[in-house]
Write a protein that holds these residues in place. Structure first.
Motif, PDB file in Angstrom:
ATOM      1  N   UNK A 129       1.674 -32.545  75.223  1.00 17.33           N
ATOM      2  CA  UNK A 129       1.027 -33.172  74.061  1.00 17.33           C
ATOM      3  C   UNK A 129      -0.429 -33.472  74.380  1.00 17.33           C
ATOM      4  N   UNK A 130      -0.661 -34.049  75.565  1.00 13.32           N
ATOM      5  CA  UNK A 130      -2.019 -34.402  75.954  1.00 13.32           C
ATOM      6  C   UNK A 130      -2.922 -33.194  76.126  1.00 13.32           C
ATOM      7  N   UNK A 131      -2.415 -32.147  76.762  1.00 10.71           N
ATOM      8  CA  UNK A 131      -3.238 -30.958  76.985  1.00 10.71           C
ATOM      9  C   UNK A 131      -3.553 -30.234  75.674  1.00 10.71           C
ATOM     10  N   UNK A 132      -2.598 -30.216  74.756  1.00 12.77           N
ATOM     11  CA  UNK A 132      -2.846 -29.569  73.464  1.00 12.77           C
ATOM     12  C   UNK A 132      -3.812 -30.379  72.610  1.00 12.77           C
ATOM     13  N   UNK A 133      -3.750 -31.710  72.714  1.00 12.14           N
ATOM     14  CA  UNK A 133      -4.735 -32.544  72.018  1.00 12.14           C
ATOM     15  C   UNK A 133      -6.131 -32.291  72.580  1.00 12.14           C
ATOM     16  N   UNK A 165      -3.638 -39.394  79.409  1.00 10.38           N
ATOM     17  CA  UNK A 165      -2.186 -39.221  79.519  1.00 10.38           C
ATOM     18  C   UNK A 165      -1.826 -37.990  80.362  1.00 10.38           C
ATOM     19  N   UNK A 166      -2.514 -36.844  80.234  1.00  7.99           N
ATOM     20  CA  UNK A 166      -2.200 -35.730  81.140  1.00  7.99           C
ATOM     21  C   UNK A 166      -2.375 -36.100  82.613  1.00  7.99           C
ATOM     22  N   UNK A 167      -3.428 -36.855  82.944  1.00 10.54           N
ATOM     23  CA  UNK A 167      -3.645 -37.249  84.342  1.00 10.54           C
ATOM     24  C   UNK A 167      -2.508 -38.138  84.838  1.00 10.54           C
ATOM     25  N   UNK A 168      -2.097 -39.099  83.998  1.00 13.94           N
ATOM     26  CA  UNK A 168      -0.986 -39.972  84.375  1.00 13.94           C
ATOM     27  C   UNK A 168       0.307 -39.170  84.484  1.00 13.94           C
ATOM     28  N   UNK A 169       0.476 -38.176  83.620  1.00 17.18           N
ATOM     29  CA  UNK A 169       1.676 -37.337  83.657  1.00 17.18           C
ATOM     30  C   UNK A 169       1.784 -36.570  84.971  1.00 17.18           C
ATOM     31  N   UNK A 170       0.666 -36.076  85.461  1.00 15.60           N
ATOM     32  CA  UNK A 170       0.674 -35.362  86.742  1.00 15.60           C
ATOM     33  C   UNK A 170       1.119 -36.301  87.863  1.00 15.60           C
ATOM     34  N   UNK A 176       8.340 -38.194  90.556  1.00 15.85           N
ATOM     35  CA  UNK A 176       9.720 -38.067  90.069  1.00 15.85           C
ATOM     36  C   UNK A 176      10.730 -37.601  91.119  1.00 15.85           C
ATOM     37  N   UNK A 177      10.425 -36.610  91.955  1.00 10.76           N
ATOM     38  CA  UNK A 177      11.451 -36.164  92.916  1.00 10.76           C
ATOM     39  C   UNK A 177      11.877 -37.240  93.905  1.00 10.76           C
ATOM     40  N   UNK A 178      11.029 -38.224  94.153  1.00  9.27           N
ATOM     41  CA  UNK A 178      11.346 -39.261  95.132  1.00  9.27           C
ATOM     42  C   UNK A 178      11.639 -40.612  94.487  1.00  9.27           C
ATOM     43  N   UNK A 179      11.003 -40.887  93.352  1.00  5.53           N
ATOM     44  CA  UNK A 179      11.170 -42.187  92.690  1.00  5.53           C
ATOM     45  C   UNK A 179      11.465 -41.975  91.209  1.00  5.53           C
ATOM     46  N   UNK A 180      12.514 -41.237  90.937  1.00  6.82           N
ATOM     47  CA  UNK A 180      12.805 -40.856  89.551  1.00  6.82           C
ATOM     48  C   UNK A 180      12.895 -42.062  88.631  1.00  6.82           C
ATOM     49  N   UNK A 181      13.618 -43.080  89.037  1.00  9.87           N
ATOM     50  CA  UNK A 181      13.862 -44.231  88.171  1.00  9.87           C
ATOM     51  C   UNK A 181      12.592 -45.029  87.882  1.00  9.87           C
ATOM     52  N   UNK A 182      11.574 -44.869  88.724  1.00 12.55           N
ATOM     53  CA  UNK A 182      10.349 -45.663  88.567  1.00 12.55           C
ATOM     54  C   UNK A 182       9.133 -44.814  88.196  1.00 12.55           C
ATOM     55  N   UNK A 183       9.282 -43.498  88.193  1.00 11.15           N
ATOM     56  CA  UNK A 183       8.121 -42.630  87.980  1.00 11.15           C
ATOM     57  C   UNK A 183       7.471 -42.830  86.614  1.00 11.15           C
ATOM     58  N   UNK A 184       8.279 -43.155  85.605  1.00 13.89           N
ATOM     59  CA  UNK A 184       7.714 -43.324  84.260  1.00 13.89           C
ATOM     60  C   UNK A 184       6.869 -44.585  84.125  1.00 13.89           C
ATOM     61  N   UNK A 185       6.996 -45.492  85.088  1.00 13.55           N
ATOM     62  CA  UNK A 185       6.146 -46.685  85.053  1.00 13.55           C
ATOM     63  C   UNK A 185       4.677 -46.321  85.221  1.00 13.55           C
ATOM     64  N   UNK A 186       4.393 -45.134  85.733  1.00 13.59           N
ATOM     65  CA  UNK A 186       3.003 -44.701  85.894  1.00 13.59           C
ATOM     66  C   UNK A 186       2.274 -44.689  84.555  1.00 13.59           C
TER      67      UNK A 186
END
Length: 217
Positions: A129-133, A165-170, A176-186
């Motif tokens: 979404x961010x990259x297309x915007x 948002x794209x930068x935060x998504x990266x 995610x592979x190491x902290x899946x449950x907390x990665x979305x807090x970024x």
């Protein structure tokens, strides 16, 4: 070189507002379910059921806020973008496709947030979404679809706004592979970042609206 046909952006903005509103509504409708109580269930059973929804509720709130950020960026951009072309229309449609997929990826991470793959699907959705915007903004700049009052500094701030948002998504995808449950807090970082850019930019106002011309009809 053939100059692309130009149109007003009214239809793009109307469709986008409707899709964003629909996606925001679906976030709750598809992700949160009323707890089902056993026969003869008590208020304690209801409290337990509601507590079990907290992780899903958090993801819904996060997705709603991020969609709100995307919608506001879209709103501000199209206050500066005066004309549209077929290319811009298709870029906007691609963005809206990713927007309507967000209720699915939100439900996925709400149900399986402990699995890295579920989190990465959600985060890639946000990234697209961010990259297309951003692609819409850069396309409008490159094809001179902006109003005459838009300055080089406004273009730069608009580009940075689209990169938040794209930068935060990266960052979230890397976690995610190491902290899946907390990665979305970024994604919480996106809120102060967008506010900072808002204070550094001059918001468009009614004085900047160009009079309608025959070319824009």
């Amino acid at each position: 070189m053939t100059v692309p046909a130009r149109f007003t952006t009214d239809r793009i903005q109307a469709l986008s507002d409707g899709i964003y509103g629909f996606a925001m509504t679906l976030l709750v409708a598809t992700t949160l379910d009323v707890p089902q109580l056993p026969e003869g269930g008590t208020q304690s059973d209801l409290a337990i059921g509601l507590a079990a929804l907290l992780s899903r509720f958090w993801v819904v709130v996060l997705s709603f806020v991020l969609l709100g950020i995307f919608w506001r960026v879209h709103h501000v951009q199209y206050h500066s973008i005066r004309y549209s072309t077929d290319g811009l229309v298709w870029l906007n449609l691609a963005t809206l496709l990713c927007v309507v997929l967000l209720p699915f990826s939100t439900e996925l991470v709400g149900e399986h947030g402990d699995y890295p793959l579920a989190c990465i699907v959600f985060q890639v959705n946000m990234l697209l979404i961010g990259l297309l915007a951003l692609a819409q903004w850069r396309y409008a700049v490159r094809n001179k679809l902006l109003g005459a009052e838009v300055t080089a500094d406004s273009v730069r701030i608009g580009t940075l706004r689209n990169l938040v948002v794209p930068a935060v998504s990266v960052v979230a995808i890397a976690l995610a592979p190491w902290l899946a449950a907390y990665s979305c807090w970024a994604y919480v970082l996106a809120i102060p970042a967008t506010r900072l850019l808002r204070h550094r930019s001059v918001e468009p106002n009614e004085e900047h609206v160009l009079p309608e011309t025959e070319e824009s009809r």
